[in-house]
Design an enzyme around this catalytic site. Structure first.
Site, PDB file in Angstrom:
ATOM      1  N   SER A 178      72.985   6.787  42.819  1.00  0.00           N
ATOM      2  CA  SER A 178      73.208   5.095  42.701  1.00  0.00           C
ATOM      3  C   SER A 178      71.914   4.355  42.136  1.00  0.00           C
ATOM      4  CB  SER A 178      73.776   4.414  43.819  1.00  0.00           C
ATOM      5  OG  SER A 178      75.146   4.514  44.030  1.00  0.00           O
TER       6      SER A 178
ATOM      7  N   SER B   2      75.973   2.802  42.176  1.00  0.00           N
ATOM      8  CA  SER B   2      76.555   1.767  42.476  1.00  0.00           C
ATOM      9  C   SER B   2      75.481   0.453  42.398  1.00  0.00           C
ATOM     10  CB  SER B   2      76.987   1.737  43.998  1.00  0.00           C
ATOM     11  OG  SER B   2      75.675   2.054  44.704  1.00  0.00           O
TER      12      SER B   2
ATOM     13  N   LYS C 288      69.594  -5.666  45.818  1.00  0.00           N
ATOM     14  CA  LYS C 288      71.068  -5.230  45.817  1.00  0.00           C
ATOM     15  C   LYS C 288      71.732  -5.555  47.161  1.00  0.00           C
ATOM     16  CE  LYS C 288      73.535  -0.943  45.680  1.00  0.00           C
ATOM     17  NZ  LYS C 288      73.482   0.859  45.732  1.00  0.00           N
TER      18      LYS C 288
HETATM   19  N1  GLN Z   1      78.346   7.831  42.668  1.00  0.00           N
HETATM   20  C1  GLN Z   1      78.257   8.337  44.025  1.00  0.00           C
HETATM   21  C2  GLN Z   1      79.420   7.900  44.894  1.00  0.00           C
HETATM   22  O1  GLN Z   1      80.230   7.371  44.551  1.00  0.00           O
HETATM   23  C3  GLN Z   1      76.925   7.705  44.500  1.00  0.00           C
HETATM   24  C4  GLN Z   1      77.047   6.555  45.141  1.00  0.00           C
HETATM   25  C5  GLN Z   1      75.644   6.336  45.869  1.00  0.00           C
HETATM   26  O2  GLN Z   1      74.688   6.992  45.587  1.00  0.00           O
HETATM   27  N2  GLN Z   1      75.542   5.140  46.721  1.00  0.00           N
HETATM   28  O3  GLN Z   1      79.438   8.263  46.046  1.00  0.00           O
END
Ligand code: GLN
Length: 491
Positions: free
Chosen positions: A182, A158, A78
């Site tokens: 995410s 994400s 990532k």
């Molecule tokens: N979807 C969540 C957010 O937008 C989680 C994102 C994440 O875990 N990095 O904050």
């Protein structure tokens, strides 16, 4: 079987037996990426030449008989992990061009275990999102399609690039990070598997910060066992991260065959949320049935503060983000845009460098931390966070693990759920409570919906009991026998 379809476990065995070479395995993935990445956009940066050099070194190491657990295994990283000498973007224009002079601890440990890095996987900008639509490097296409439709679907976020690369067979394993879901939500959207370990299990050193009290690195793969193998290499105490846990790393693989006989599995009433599709309720029931058939005791439980998880998360995460992202000012970090004076330069730099979602989070975070609102929002959210933690602590006196859905819907289309940020935030309803509490949680693919899209189930256990998560996840995986393939994939 085609090299790109192997599990990490089988690939490692074939490499050790010298049936395949690491160079062949890497080349197969480089070829698959060259063919499919222009369409899927799962990788922001590919590194085919360095990958081949790492593969050559892996072959030499295998020939010398001192292979590590991941020697020659091609992974996607990532693009939130700093990789020495390889551009790291966090999917933001703000960082471009940033070529880290150092390696994150997690990726350094993977390299030490012998892994080959194919490239840097796409994500939502600074890991803020649930769709991968907020990447400054363009959205990622989910390799799965609704039956009879070619409409582009999101891979979740994400860690959407990691998830799409896995599903499309453009890597054998991947790293993700999970602040509020995410790893788990994109795993659910792509028929892959991913675990958010206990907060502190994997070092955050060298991972671009979003919300430091929530951020946690973890593995994503195509099987529970592959996640266990990867986590074994990624986890461990690191003096460079002050919240890293001083805990031995257990043999996670050993927990897979334990079985669920006699285990108490909790079903939290509050996870039956309004708006959840019938298909997901049915799948959840099916999962409950699978565990019961294998000898688990199913117990209805309550996590009464679940309902407050989302608002508390979006206050805490945004507050920490606004503070963490203050460093991108064009002086210490960030691509500078010149201005008339210092303040003007800051403003232009931050206006040009950050996308809309990141700006929204910075504004929410700054607001909830400001004098007069701090007590009403930030402090209150911290109290709610404590109550959520207490819910989990109390429930784990009664049960060994919890079973819930991973996400309230299957993958949605490009452009859907985009008009209202709140709708997007609802994606995290099942994943943020475990993040706020810091407990480990995993998503495993459990079936397809009527449109042929994958759905996932989530297993949650108490702090540092990833072994319990793996035991239950492996039992579900055996029962679900999920072997469906996405439409878009390497041969
Ligand atoms: N979807 C969540 C957010 O937008 C989680 C994102 C994440 O875990 N990095 O904050």
């Amino acid at each position: 079987m085609s090299l790109t379809h192997l599990s990490i476990k089988d690939a490692a065995a074939a490499l050790a037996a010298r049936k395949i070479s690491a160079v062949e395995l890497t080349q197969a993935h480089n070829n698959a990426i060259a063919a499919l990445n222009p369409r899927l956009n799962a990788y922001i940066t590919t590194t085919p030449e360095p990958a081949l050099a790492q593969a050559q070194a892996a072959d030499a190491r295998i020939a010398q008989g001192n292979a590590g657990p991941l020697t020659g295994i091609p992974l996607a990283i990532k693009d939130l992990f700093c990789t020495a000498g390889v551009r790291t973007t966090a999917a933001s224009k703000m960082l471009d061009p940033f070529i880290p002079p150092y390696e994150s601890t997690v990726t350094a440990q993977l390299l030490a275990a012998g892994a080959v890095f194919l490239g840097k996987a796409n994500l939502d900008e600074f890991a803020m999102g649930s769709s991968n639509m907020s990447s400054a490097y363009g959205p990622v296409e989910n390799p799965w399609k609704r039956a009879g439709s070619d409409a582009k679907l999101v891979p979740g976020g994400s860690s959407g690039g990691s998830a799409a690369a896995l599903a499309a067979r453009l890597c054998l394993g991947a790293t993700g990070t999970d602040t509020g879901g995410s790893i788990r939500q994109p795993a659910a959207f792509t028929g892959t598997t991913g675990i958010k370990p206990t907060y502190g299990r994997c070092s955050r050193y060298g991972v671009v910060a979003f919300a430091s009290s929530l951020d946690q690195a973890g593995p994503m793969a195509r099987s529970v066992e592959d996640c266990a193998i990867l986590l074994g290499a990624m986890a461990g105490f690191d003096a460079k991260d002050s919240t890293s846990a001083q805990r031995p790393v257990p043999d996670f693989q050993a927990s897979l065959a334990r079985g669920v006989r006699g285990l108490r599995i909790g079903i939290p009433a509050e996870y039956s949320v309004a708006g959840m599709s019938d298909e997901i309720s049915r799948l959840w029931q099916k999962g409950i049935g699978w565990l019961r058939e294998q000898g688990a005791e199913i117990i209805d439980v309550s996590l009464p503060h679940t309902h407050y998880g989302l608002p508390a998360y979006y206050i805490v995460a945004s507050a920490e983000a606004s503070s963490n992202l203050a460093r991108y000012d064009g002086v210490r970090f960030g691509a500078r845009v010149g201005g008339e004076d210092l303040i003007d330069m800051y403003e232009r730099t931050r206006a040009a460098g950050f996308g809309a979602e990141v700006k929204r989070r910075i504004m929410i975070g700054t607001y909830v931390l400001s004098a007069g609102y701090y007590d009403a929002y930030y402090l209150r959210a911290q109290k709610v966070r404590n109550l959520i933690l207490r819910d989990f602590t109390q429930v784990f006196d009664k049960v060994d693990a919890l079973l819930t859905p991973s996400a309230p819907t299957a993958a949605f289309g490009f452009g859907e759920q985009m008009n209202d940020p709140i709708t997007m935030y609802l994606n995290d309803v099942f994943t943020v409570p475990a993040s706020l509490a810091g407990v480990p949680a995993m998503s495993v693919p459990a079936g397809l919906n009527a449109q042929g899209l994958p759905l996932g189930l989530q297993i949650i256990a108490k702090h540092f009991d990833e072994e319990m998560v793996f035991t239950v996840a492996a039992a579900l995986e055996r029962a679900a026998a999920f072997s469906h393939l996405p439409t878009v994939r390497a041969a």
